[in-house]
Design a protein around this motif. Structure first.
Motif, PDB file in Angstrom:
ATOM      1  N   GLY A   6      -9.155  62.942   5.307  1.00  0.00           N
ATOM      2  CA  GLY A   6     -10.489  62.445   5.659  1.00  0.00           C
ATOM      3  C   GLY A   6     -11.167  63.377   6.646  1.00  0.00           C
ATOM      4  O   GLY A   6     -10.646  63.629   7.726  1.00  0.00           O
TER       5      GLY A   6
ATOM      6  N   GLY B 228     -14.114  62.829   8.139  1.00  0.00           N
ATOM      7  CA  GLY B 228     -15.216  62.099   8.775  1.00  0.00           C
ATOM      8  C   GLY B 228     -15.181  62.318  10.275  1.00  0.00           C
ATOM      9  O   GLY B 228     -14.822  63.399  10.756  1.00  0.00           O
ATOM     10  N   TYR B 229     -15.556  61.268  11.012  1.00  0.00           N
ATOM     11  CA  TYR B 229     -15.584  61.375  12.474  1.00  0.00           C
ATOM     12  C   TYR B 229     -14.248  61.851  13.033  1.00  0.00           C
ATOM     13  O   TYR B 229     -14.162  62.874  13.708  1.00  0.00           O
ATOM     14  CB  TYR B 229     -15.903  60.006  13.074  1.00  0.00           C
ATOM     15  N   VAL B 230     -13.182  61.052  12.760  1.00  0.00           N
ATOM     16  CA  VAL B 230     -11.883  61.375  13.348  1.00  0.00           C
ATOM     17  C   VAL B 230     -11.372  62.702  12.802  1.00  0.00           C
ATOM     18  O   VAL B 230     -10.940  63.578  13.554  1.00  0.00           O
ATOM     19  CB  VAL B 230     -10.866  60.241  13.075  1.00  0.00           C
TER      20      VAL B 230
ATOM     21  N   ASP C 253     -10.912  65.859   1.744  1.00  0.00           N
ATOM     22  CA  ASP C 253     -11.992  64.868   1.691  1.00  0.00           C
ATOM     23  C   ASP C 253     -12.739  65.071   0.373  1.00  0.00           C
ATOM     24  O   ASP C 253     -12.958  66.217  -0.030  1.00  0.00           O
ATOM     25  CB  ASP C 253     -12.961  65.061   2.868  1.00  0.00           C
TER      26      ASP C 253
ATOM     27  N   GLN D 298     -23.043  58.900  10.414  1.00  0.00           N
ATOM     28  CA  GLN D 298     -23.549  57.634   9.862  1.00  0.00           C
ATOM     29  C   GLN D 298     -24.649  56.955  10.693  1.00  0.00           C
ATOM     30  O   GLN D 298     -25.560  56.362  10.112  1.00  0.00           O
ATOM     31  CB  GLN D 298     -22.386  56.674   9.623  1.00  0.00           C
TER      32      GLN D 298
ATOM     33  N   ARG E 229      -9.430  63.556  -3.411  1.00  0.00           N
ATOM     34  CA  ARG E 229      -9.108  62.241  -2.870  1.00  0.00           C
ATOM     35  C   ARG E 229      -7.591  62.112  -2.778  1.00  0.00           C
ATOM     36  O   ARG E 229      -6.892  62.348  -3.769  1.00  0.00           O
ATOM     37  CB  ARG E 229      -9.661  61.205  -3.855  1.00  0.00           C
ATOM     38  N   ILE E 230      -7.086  61.754  -1.612  1.00  0.00           N
ATOM     39  CA  ILE E 230      -5.641  61.492  -1.495  1.00  0.00           C
ATOM     40  C   ILE E 230      -5.354  60.202  -2.271  1.00  0.00           C
ATOM     41  O   ILE E 230      -6.043  59.192  -2.072  1.00  0.00           O
ATOM     42  CB  ILE E 230      -5.236  61.320  -0.006  1.00  0.00           C
TER      43      ILE E 230
ATOM     44  N   PRO F 217      -8.781  58.136   6.729  1.00  0.00           N
ATOM     45  CA  PRO F 217      -9.745  58.040   5.624  1.00  0.00           C
ATOM     46  C   PRO F 217     -10.821  56.970   5.832  1.00  0.00           C
ATOM     47  O   PRO F 217     -11.551  56.638   4.884  1.00  0.00           O
ATOM     48  CB  PRO F 217      -8.846  57.712   4.419  1.00  0.00           C
ATOM     49  N   GLY F 218     -10.962  56.418   7.048  1.00  0.00           N
ATOM     50  CA  GLY F 218     -12.075  55.514   7.363  1.00  0.00           C
ATOM     51  C   GLY F 218     -12.015  54.183   6.643  1.00  0.00           C
ATOM     52  O   GLY F 218     -10.933  53.665   6.345  1.00  0.00           O
TER      53      GLY F 218
ATOM     54  N   ASN G  18      -9.779  51.678   4.392  1.00  0.00           N
ATOM     55  CA  ASN G  18      -9.709  52.329   3.084  1.00  0.00           C
ATOM     56  C   ASN G  18      -8.454  51.864   2.331  1.00  0.00           C
ATOM     57  O   ASN G  18      -7.345  51.944   2.868  1.00  0.00           O
ATOM     58  CB  ASN G  18      -9.651  53.855   3.306  1.00  0.00           C
TER      59      ASN G  18
ATOM     60  N   ASP H 151     -11.573  53.916  11.822  1.00  0.00           N
ATOM     61  CA  ASP H 151     -11.742  52.640  11.117  1.00  0.00           C
ATOM     62  C   ASP H 151     -10.491  52.185  10.369  1.00  0.00           C
ATOM     63  O   ASP H 151     -10.323  51.005  10.104  1.00  0.00           O
ATOM     64  CB  ASP H 151     -12.891  52.750  10.097  1.00  0.00           C
TER      65      ASP H 151
ATOM     66  N   ASN I 254     -15.833  51.710  15.331  1.00  0.00           N
ATOM     67  CA  ASN I 254     -17.162  52.313  15.526  1.00  0.00           C
ATOM     68  C   ASN I 254     -17.021  53.777  15.935  1.00  0.00           C
ATOM     69  O   ASN I 254     -15.932  54.257  16.271  1.00  0.00           O
ATOM     70  CB  ASN I 254     -18.000  51.524  16.543  1.00  0.00           C
ATOM     71  N   ALA I 255     -18.175  54.463  15.897  1.00  0.00           N
ATOM     72  CA  ALA I 255     -18.190  55.907  16.135  1.00  0.00           C
ATOM     73  C   ALA I 255     -17.800  56.245  17.573  1.00  0.00           C
ATOM     74  O   ALA I 255     -17.169  57.276  17.832  1.00  0.00           O
ATOM     75  CB  ALA I 255     -19.576  56.449  15.823  1.00  0.00           C
ATOM     76  N   GLN I 256     -18.191  55.339  18.484  1.00  0.00           N
ATOM     77  CA  GLN I 256     -17.887  55.584  19.899  1.00  0.00           C
ATOM     78  C   GLN I 256     -16.384  55.768  20.107  1.00  0.00           C
ATOM     79  O   GLN I 256     -15.955  56.699  20.790  1.00  0.00           O
ATOM     80  CB  GLN I 256     -18.377  54.386  20.697  1.00  0.00           C
TER      81      GLN I 256
END
Ligand SMILES: Cc1cc2nc3c(=O)[nH]c(=O)nc-3n(C[C@H](O)[C@H](O)[C@H](O)COP(=O)(O)OP(=O)(O)OC[C@H]3O[C@@H](n4cnc5c(N)ncnc54)[C@H](O)[C@@H]3O)c2cc1C
Length: 451
Positions: free
Chosen positions: A9, A11-13, A40, A48, A81-82, A128-129, A287, A322, A339-341
């Protein structure tokens, strides 16, 4: 032999962890002693919180995503995609993009078979969120759309403007009413911001439709609980309900969507009507790929994490964001909210802990007290609560923009976002539907059929 860190993934992380590893392990990466692979399906990370503004046309969609290959030049980016992980054997299965389900240029099946690669690794970063949490409501899968991806944001912008085109052109009163009815289910960040931004855009667009008044549109927010926007606190949530109602938006609390078959909306309070737009933003769930792994999961299907962001009871595996149930040390007995924070801050700790584990050093726990939230409710409108300080209207909107501008990754993105906002300050936003890009071959097929 080079150590191989696999990040599931981007994304953010995933992206922030990889950036941290780039920074801290520069020498090892240069010398080939370390290899980082980010898997990813997308080649970019999506910021987002900017999706509602992209949907409303205040930001160029390409400026709310960060190209992974550009910001992570020393990592291998694998678009796929895993589908399975056997961490006990340190192996992961990746279905590479462009397989059997990929469409050829003509929109038909490409005829290619799915290509699956098996990757071996030493250290796993699993992030993977989440995906939209849906319910088995009749008609929802056929008529609804989520609001988590840049594709959905672009689609909704085109779709909402196309509904105005339909309403302005039809002589059928029922069709017009249906086109001008918009339903959003779920009163969290995503639902409230998306609804408020799109309503604001549609209201502006009405200026160019002499036969549509803003009051002809019917915007509905449906929320199962008795409050919205829990992220900004109960009283600011109540204020937001009133602010939306004053704009003519119907906010229905303690109400459920019962059915949406054929775009006919049925609510739990007995109300029924047709709606051309149904957006589902009623929460997220981890996910489902977590179930295709041998990592331990809890009753909510989140990967069990320790405070150090390792996977509970498993060596060489880290998780956050997430997908993960991370103990909230600032709020003992609870888990950190999705959350993103938290995701951004967890990525920093996670990256540092991967480095520490590679060097045989002590890992640090993740601890962050929630700072509050900011939400945009359209141009010059917002609501916020930061460290207990409550803000509303123009000030909250300004805080929303300043905060997210400071957070959006890379100087390049910051400059582009600032440029978009500056242009929007001097010029009116574009209110044209380019829905045709979702059907690029329509004209050509028509021409080909005539011959
Ligand atoms: C519209 C919207 C607005 C939001 N606004 C805010 C806000 O204002 N403030 C806030 O704090 N939070 C906000 N959030 C929440 C925040 O964006 C998420 O909590 C955050 O993105 C979580 O980070 P993550 O890394 O866990 O997941 P993500 O950032 O979603 O990253 C997961 C990545 O994994 C990839 N992936 C998925 N499946 C696979 C697979 N099988 N194999 C490989 N990769 C895979 C995905 O493509 C994605 O890139 C918002 C969310 C949305 C949808």
């Amino acid at each position: 032999m080079a150590k191989h860190v696999l990040i599931v993934g981007g994304g953010y992380v995933g992206m922030y962890t990889a950036l941290r590893l780039h920074k801290k392990l520069r020498r090892e990466l240069k010398r080939g002693e370390l290899q980082i692979t980010v898997v990813d399906p997308q080649s970019y990370m999506t910021y987002q919180p900017f999706l509602p503004e992209a949907a409303a046309g205040n930001l160029e969609p390409r400026h709310v995503v960060v190209p992974l290959r550009r910001v992570l030049p020393r990592a291998t980016i694998l678009n796929g995609r895993i589908t399975r992980i056997e961490h006990a054997n340190r192996q992961a299965w990746v279905e590479v993009v462009g397989g059997a389900s990929a469409e050829g240029v003509g929109g038909g099946q490409s005829g290619r078979t799915a290509e699956t690669r098996v990757l071996s690794y030493d250290v796993l970063v699993f992030c993977p969120g989440s995906i939209s949490r849906t319910l088995p409501i009749p008609g929802l899968a056929e008529c609804g759309i989520g609001f988590k991806t840049v594709g959905e944001a672009i689609y909704l912008r085109n779709h909402v403007l196309a509904q105005l085109d339909i309403a302005a052109s039809t002589a059928d009163e029922q069709k017009r009413k249906r086109a001008l009815t918009f339903v959003f289910v779920g009163g969290g960040f995503a639902g409230v911001e998306a609804l408020a931004e799109l309503e604001d855009m549609a209201r502006d667009a009405c200026e160019y439709y002499p036969n549509i008044e803003p009051s002809d549109m019917r915007w509905n927010l449906i929320e199962a609980s008795d409050h919205i926007l829990p992220e900004v606190g109960l009283d600011m949530g109540r204020w937001t309900v009133e602010a939306l109602r004053q704009r003519g938006i119907a906010v229905k609390l303690q109400t459920l969507l019962k059915s949406a078959e054929g775009h006919h909306i049925v609510l739990s309070d007995g109300e029924e009507f047709d709606a051309g737009t149904l957006v589902w933003t009623a929460g997220v769930k981890p996910n489902p790929v977590v179930k295709q792994t041998d990592l331990p999961i809890d009753e909510k299907s989140r990967v069990k994490a320790t405070a150090e962001l390792t996977v509970e009871g498993v060596a060489d595996a880290f998780t956050a964001g997430d997908t993960a149930a991370v103990p909230d040390l600032a709020n003992p007995g609870n888990f950190t909210a999705p959350n993103a924070q938290h995701a951004v801050r967890q990525a920093k700790t996670l990256g540092d802990n991967v480095v520490a584990s590679l060097r045989g050093k002590q890992l640090e726990p993740y601890k962050h007290a929630y700072a509050g939230s900011v939400a945009s409710l359209g141009l010059h409108k917002g609501v916020a609560q930061i460290y207990g300080v409550k803000m509303r209207g123009l000030l909250a909107w300004f805080m929303h923009r300043t905060y997210h501008l400071s957070r959006v990754p890379t100087f390049n993105r910051k400059a582009r976002v600032t440029a978009d906002w500056t242009l929007a300050f001097f010029f009116k936003r574009e209110v044209v539907s380019l829905g045709v890009i979702q059907r690029p071959r329509e004209e050509f097929e028509l021409a080909a059929r005539k011959d």
